[in-house]
Enzyme design. Structure first.
Site, PDB file in Angstrom:
ATOM      1  N   HIS A 180      15.191 -61.834  29.144  1.00 14.73           N
ATOM      2  CA  HIS A 180      15.287 -60.061  28.462  1.00 14.73           C
ATOM      3  C   HIS A 180      16.234 -60.246  28.012  1.00 14.73           C
ATOM      4  CE1 HIS A 180      10.629 -60.494  30.362  1.00 14.73           C
ATOM      5  NE2 HIS A 180      10.775 -60.230  29.238  1.00 14.73           N
ATOM      6  N   ARG A 282       6.182 -56.665  20.744  1.00 15.39           N
ATOM      7  CA  ARG A 282       6.890 -56.580  22.274  1.00 15.39           C
ATOM      8  C   ARG A 282       6.333 -54.594  22.342  1.00 15.39           C
ATOM      9  NH1 ARG A 282      10.605 -61.174  22.325  1.00 15.39           N
ATOM     10  NH2 ARG A 282       9.862 -62.498  23.985  1.00 15.39           N
ATOM     11  N   ARG A 318       0.882 -57.207  21.300  1.00 13.06           N
ATOM     12  CA  ARG A 318       0.772 -57.754  22.431  1.00 13.06           C
ATOM     13  C   ARG A 318       0.541 -56.282  23.610  1.00 13.06           C
ATOM     14  NH1 ARG A 318       5.243 -60.670  25.885  1.00 13.06           N
ATOM     15  NH2 ARG A 318       6.827 -58.995  26.258  1.00 13.06           N
ATOM     16  N   GLU A 416       1.037 -67.706  29.502  1.00  8.93           N
ATOM     17  CA  GLU A 416       2.298 -67.746  30.771  1.00  8.93           C
ATOM     18  C   GLU A 416       1.682 -68.214  31.817  1.00  8.93           C
ATOM     19  OE1 GLU A 416       4.734 -65.023  29.202  1.00  8.93           O
ATOM     20  OE2 GLU A 416       2.316 -62.995  29.030  1.00  8.93           O
ATOM     21  N   ASN A 439       8.808 -69.024  27.457  1.00 11.12           N
ATOM     22  CA  ASN A 439      10.239 -68.467  28.802  1.00 11.12           C
ATOM     23  C   ASN A 439       9.104 -67.748  29.712  1.00 11.12           C
ATOM     24  OD1 ASN A 439      10.920 -68.169  26.296  1.00 11.12           O
ATOM     25  ND2 ASN A 439      10.891 -66.032  26.243  1.00 11.12           N
ATOM     26  N   ASP A 440       7.766 -68.007  29.657  1.00  6.21           N
ATOM     27  CA  ASP A 440       7.747 -67.195  31.484  1.00  6.21           C
ATOM     28  C   ASP A 440       6.333 -68.665  31.508  1.00  6.21           C
ATOM     29  OD1 ASP A 440       7.768 -64.730  32.114  1.00  6.21           O
ATOM     30  OD2 ASP A 440       6.739 -63.926  30.881  1.00  6.21           O
ATOM     31  N   ARG A 450      13.193 -65.908  35.503  1.00  3.90           N
ATOM     32  CA  ARG A 450      13.905 -66.118  35.209  1.00  3.90           C
ATOM     33  C   ARG A 450      15.170 -65.454  34.747  1.00  3.90           C
ATOM     34  NH1 ARG A 450       9.484 -64.067  29.768  1.00  3.90           N
ATOM     35  NH2 ARG A 450      11.276 -63.189  29.108  1.00  3.90           N
ATOM     36  N   CYS A 487       5.563 -68.338  21.132  1.00  4.00           N
ATOM     37  CA  CYS A 487       6.196 -67.476  21.425  1.00  4.00           C
ATOM     38  C   CYS A 487       7.473 -66.877  21.628  1.00  4.00           C
ATOM     39  CB  CYS A 487       5.017 -65.356  21.155  1.00  4.00           C
ATOM     40  SG  CYS A 487       4.748 -65.893  22.191  1.00  4.00           S
TER      41      CYS A 487
HETATM   42  C1  PEP Z   1       6.963 -65.310  26.761  1.00  8.78           C
HETATM   43  O1  PEP Z   1       7.289 -65.489  28.537  1.00  8.78           O
HETATM   44  O2  PEP Z   1       8.150 -66.310  26.442  1.00  8.78           O
HETATM   45  C2  PEP Z   1       7.325 -64.000  25.736  1.00  8.78           C
HETATM   46  C3  PEP Z   1       7.325 -64.496  24.979  1.00  8.78           C
HETATM   47  O3  PEP Z   1       7.589 -63.455  26.495  1.00  8.78           O
HETATM   48  P1  PEP Z   1       8.701 -62.322  26.623  1.00  8.78           P
HETATM   49  O4  PEP Z   1       9.495 -63.330  26.608  1.00  8.78           O
HETATM   50  O5  PEP Z   1       8.449 -60.775  26.157  1.00  8.78           O
HETATM   51  O6  PEP Z   1       7.808 -62.343  27.996  1.00  8.78           O
HETATM   52 MG    MG Z   2       6.533 -63.419  28.278  1.00  9.89          MG
END
Ligand code: PEP
Ligand code: MG
Length: 536
Positions: A180, A282, A318, A416, A439-440, A450, A487
């Site tokens: 993050h 977010r 979200r 995700e 990302n997740d 992560r 995203c």
């Molecule tokens: C993701 O997980 O790719 C995402 C966009 O959400 P975050 O990075 O806020 O967990």
């Molecule tokens: Mg995420």
């Protein structure tokens, strides 16, 4: 001059002075005489009271009310009296008395039947930690001028109170490109390097740094000629960036280029940068770094502001993705061995229904002012979506009964988790859009946290398995006639964008600072296959 090799989480180049962020240490115990300990306590109460009053005077109504509630506790005889009697009667020093008073006062509140009274223990904990920090001199300082931030295991919660506009670059010991903190650096458009061991020993506040995301290196206190060269390069990059912006002004793309934002100010910046909409708000950032969750009214104002800022374009909010490394201090989540696999996202919402409904009411009301949609994070099962939609309907009923205007937003889910990929067809029949959180999805598909330390060689965000999951998701969505966005950070990686478009992804949602370059890259890719946008 010293040069260190690091790893790049966000590319870019910057030069400037370091600010080393050190986390608050635990309370030190110092035994003074009783009178001196009481004086230390009283001075801290006065200082904190003055600060709170100043903050209240410059806050909006909702925050002012919360600060007033804190001031009431701070000035209450039973609060200060408990602490000073521990000094007088039990010989505790001021920090020790505060620590014990917290246990006593919070213990008393825990026995109360009324939830409101129980919740006051969070205010007491916050006040006690502020007083202890004042007394022990362990307050966390914030930078006052533009700087390159260096620190150990920095988290976004650590930076929540900083003026983000002052951050030119970030360096940490541990990290990852999809953490993050990296997302935040991407939002700010600044380079972020990680992997510099013993960072607080090699970098000191005031050192001159040259951070090169392209070369994954940092120079510390270089000689004058290198400094001049770095400053010239910085200026050139700025000019090149402005030029790219100009070029991208006129580009039109078939793929929607949306913005990821964390707050209201970024909505205006996204609109100025010609986003096609906001693909990810977010919203949890509204809930962090504070003593209590935001009230419905405050949330409503924030969401309305975002919706109005982009003038009728689509805005996807979200619902709060709280938990793991984004845990607010007011929410009690039991200690977890692996928080990334614990209470997060939709699970926190469904386990805290009143909190969830407050957010849903605010979203329903803000939807009246524009093209607002709602998205659920961390979904793994169909029942979670059913349950969330049922909460949405009930929240709408509550507003109706109160005679408030509202509008039912379309609902989508984030894809995700691998489970969500596997049931994408079923999910697609329940919702109106998907957004793939790579990302997740990468962390759960690759089985690497992560935020994990020392595993970045294994964390491959371009893993073929991840792309296959994206392909499966797009196929399921399109078979049900619903659009798919990406995203996660992958959406702005030059080495991934073409593949995503060829897979048939309909929208890319990226940090505001990347909107121009992604738009330009997509325009170029699309011009090479203007009529065929499908998997080849
Ligand atoms: C993701 O997980 O790719 C995402 C966009 O959400 P975050 O990075 O806020 O967990
Ligand atoms: Mg995420």
């Amino acid at each position: 001059m010293e040069r260190y090799d690091c790893k790049t989480a966000q590319t870019g180049f910057c030069a400037g002075y370091a600010f080393v962020f050190k986390k608050e240490k635990t309370i030190r115990y110092e035994r003074g005489d009783k009178e001196e300990e009481e004086n230390r306590l009283n001075r801290a109460v006065l200082t904190l009271g003055k600060r709170l009053e100043e903050r209240r005077d410059s806050s909006d109504n909702t925050e002012a009310e919360l600060i007033d509630a804190e001031l009431m506790i701070l000035n209450d005889e039973s609060f200060t009296g408990t602490v000073s009697s521990l000094i007088k009667n039990e010989g505790a020093d001021a920090p020790g008395a505060l620590e014990r008073a917290e246990a006593i006062l919070c213990g008393r509140l825990a026995a109360a039947e009324n939830d409101y009274i129980k919740e006051r223990s969070e205010d007491i904990k916050g006040l006690i930690s502020s007083l202890a920090a004042i007394i022990t001199g362990n307050e966390t300082a914030s930078p006052e001028k533009p700087c390159i931030l260096a620190g150990e295991e920095l988290s976004i919660s650590d930076l929540a109170a900083f003026d983000h506009g002052l951050i030119k670059g970030i360096i940490t010991n541990t990290g990852s490109p999809t953490s993050h903190l990296s997302v935040l650096a991407g939002n700010l458009g600044v380079p972020y390097l990680f992997g510099l061991d013993s960072i607080t020993e090699v970098i000191h506040t005031g050192d001159y740094l040259v951070v090169d995301g392209g070369k994954a290196s940092v120079l510390i206190n270089p000689e004058e000629t290198v400094k001049k060269e770095a400053e010239r390069k910085q200026e050139e990059n700025e000019k090149a960036r402005a030029e790219r912006r100009k070029q991208a002004e006129t580009e039109k793309t078939k793929t929607g280029i949306y913005a990821n934002i964390t707050g209201t100010e970024e909505a205006e910046a996204a609109e100025r940068a010609r986003c096609d909409g906001i693909g990810l708000v977010r919203s949890e950032f509204l809930f962090l770094n504070r003593k209590n969750p935001p009230a419905e009214e405050e949330q409503f104002e924030a969401y309305k502001h975002i919706v109005e800022a982009v003038k009728g374009k689509e805005v996807i909010i979200r619902t709060m993705d709280i938990g793991s490394d984004k845990s607010p201090e007011w929410l009690t989540i039991p200690d977890e061995i692996n928080p990334a696999l614990g209470q997060r996202g939709i699970r926190v919402s469904l386990n805290n229904r009143e909190l969830f409904r407050t957010q849903l009411r605010a979203i329903l009301r803000a939807a009246v002012y524009g093209n607002l949609k709602l998205m659920l994070p961390m979904v793994t099962a169909l029942w979670e979506v059913d349950e969330a939609i049922s909460e949405l309907k009930q929240s709408a009923e509550e507003l109706k009964e109160k005679g408030e205007s509202y509008c039912m937003p379309e609902t989508g889910v984030m894809i995700e988790t691998p489970a969500a990929v596997m049931i994408a067809a079923e999910l697609a029949s329940k919702v109106r859009f998907f957004s793939i959180g790579t990302n997740d999805l990468a962390q759960y598909a690759l089985a690497i946290d992560r935020e994990a330390k020392g595993l970045d060689d294994y964390f491959d965000p371009l893993h073929e398995g991840l792309f296959r999951m994206i392909g499966m998701t797009v196929e399921a969505a399109h078979a049900h006639d619903i659009p798919v966005a990406v995203c996660g950070e992958l959406a702005s990686r030059p080495d991934a964008v073409e593949k995503l478009i060829r897979f048939g992804v309909d929208e890319l949602s990226v940090s505001v600072s990347k909107l121009y370059e992604v738009r330009e890259a997509v325009a170029e890719i699309e011009s090479s296959f203007p009529t065929d946008n499908s998997l080849i």
